[in-house]
Write an enzyme that holds these catalytic residues in place. Sequence first.
Site, PDB file in Angstrom:
ATOM      1  N   LYS A  78    -186.652  -0.179   3.260  1.00 64.53           N
ATOM      2  CA  LYS A  78    -186.669   0.311   4.642  1.00 64.53           C
ATOM      3  C   LYS A  78    -186.941  -0.840   5.602  1.00 64.53           C
ATOM      4  CE  LYS A  78    -188.898   3.951   7.417  1.00 64.53           C
ATOM      5  NZ  LYS A  78    -189.869   5.067   7.383  1.00 64.53           N
ATOM      6  N   SER A 152    -187.910   9.080   9.100  1.00 65.35           N
ATOM      7  CA  SER A 152    -187.306   7.839   9.528  1.00 65.35           C
ATOM      8  C   SER A 152    -186.751   6.982   8.387  1.00 65.35           C
ATOM      9  CB  SER A 152    -188.334   7.004  10.313  1.00 65.35           C
ATOM     10  OG  SER A 152    -189.435   6.653   9.499  1.00 65.35           O
ATOM     11  N   SER A 176    -191.684  11.024   6.952  1.00 63.76           N
ATOM     12  CA  SER A 176    -190.522  10.144   6.971  1.00 63.76           C
ATOM     13  C   SER A 176    -189.928   9.832   5.609  1.00 63.76           C
ATOM     14  CB  SER A 176    -190.874   8.830   7.687  1.00 63.76           C
ATOM     15  OG  SER A 176    -191.081   9.066   9.054  1.00 63.76           O
TER      16      SER A 176
END
Length: 459
Positions: A78, A152, A176
């Site tokens: 990420k 996210s 997320s």
Amino acid sequence: MTSWAGRSAAEIAAAVREKRATPREVVAEHLALIERLDGRVGAFRTVRARAALEEADEVAARGDLAGLPLAGVPVAVKDNLAVRGESSRVGSAATPDTPAADDHVTVARLRAAGAVVVGLTNVPELCAFGTTEGVHGTTRNPWDPTRNAGGSSGGSAAAVAAGMVPIALGNDGMGSLRIPAANCGLVTVKPGHGVVPAGIGEGDWFGMSENGPLATTVEDARLMLSVLAGTETVRGLEAAPRTIAVSVRSPLAGVGVSRPYAAATRDAARLLAGAGHRVRRAEPPYPVSLGVTALRHWTAGAAVDAAALDPRRLTRRTRVHAALGRRFLKGVRADTGREALRRRMEPFFAEYDVLLTPALARRSPQAGPWHERGWLRNVLADTRYSPMTPPWNLTGWPAMSVPFGTLPSGAPCAVQLVGRPGSEADLLDLAEQIERLRPWPRTADLPPSWRALPRGPGT
């Protein structure tokens, strides 16, 4: 020639350790798939093709190859965690494009275990929203390309769901990991506080954010969590029946749960009861003020991350989000709301080992330019579809998203498992039991429609 794309991380690592495959051929095959598919999915912000192949050769030359738990396994990271030699843009034009001097500790642990980082994945700006889109493009759900992958950790989830990597690293500050995992048919675990090193952003969103795995199988999630935690996440007493509470009520007042997610949760409850667990309908004592507490922490976390950035280069929704959060900083830092929630929940989890809920309230919003839309519209969309996850960041307790059933569109549905502190292994055992009794589709079962998406950035 054996194809490694679509295989689990455990299968790939075993093949590399046993010299049935080389790290280079495994990584090269996944890089070729990224090149072919990512223009349609939008999972990656940057791909490290040359560096990944060089690092694959370094893994092959290691003297300890035969003992590496992730030998030659391609992994995506990420884009809010440092990868040596790469910048972390965190989904924003306001962040510096400066290469990191060192790996984040979780990335370093993955590499020490033999994994090869093939790229950094897309996120919404400052990882503050439940859909993944922005200046680096839109990330689509491979199972339903009309829908956003969620956020996210949306890029990481989409990369795994499409088979571009077998596992990916993400993190979870208000859901997320669990939100995009639920959208994309993956298994994930948000570990309890302190199990995996955090070091996310400018303060881990006051200790609410945790790093964790995204995978297609429970075995891979367990394996990756063990590497990230630096200790084996061993299986518990799988045969021992648990006392499981089942609730389909949203924690947030005024937000309902749609029929498919409620039905999946009740079906999962029946499955677990049939497997010998003590399953009871029971409502957690969510306080009426939970929505306000979650909003205060959500916006305040973004305010801290935005403090050193040029606001003129942030999108309007992020500026509003951070400005609101600055008003709450003092109260949030006092932590009274979170401590009160923990005390309120402790008697419930003394009676029940696990809480089973829907993972989401409804499917994710349409894929589109949410970063160009107003703050209130974003917050209402996020809250309406993902109210189930924030309580467990506020408490700091472990929670999982596990695929279960399908939505009317054919995309995956999912349930959430929540446990008391230290129960990660027990949650993984339950998830593994669900997987065995009700296997979920994987990459090979993806519908052909997503492959017809237009190519190019901003899809």
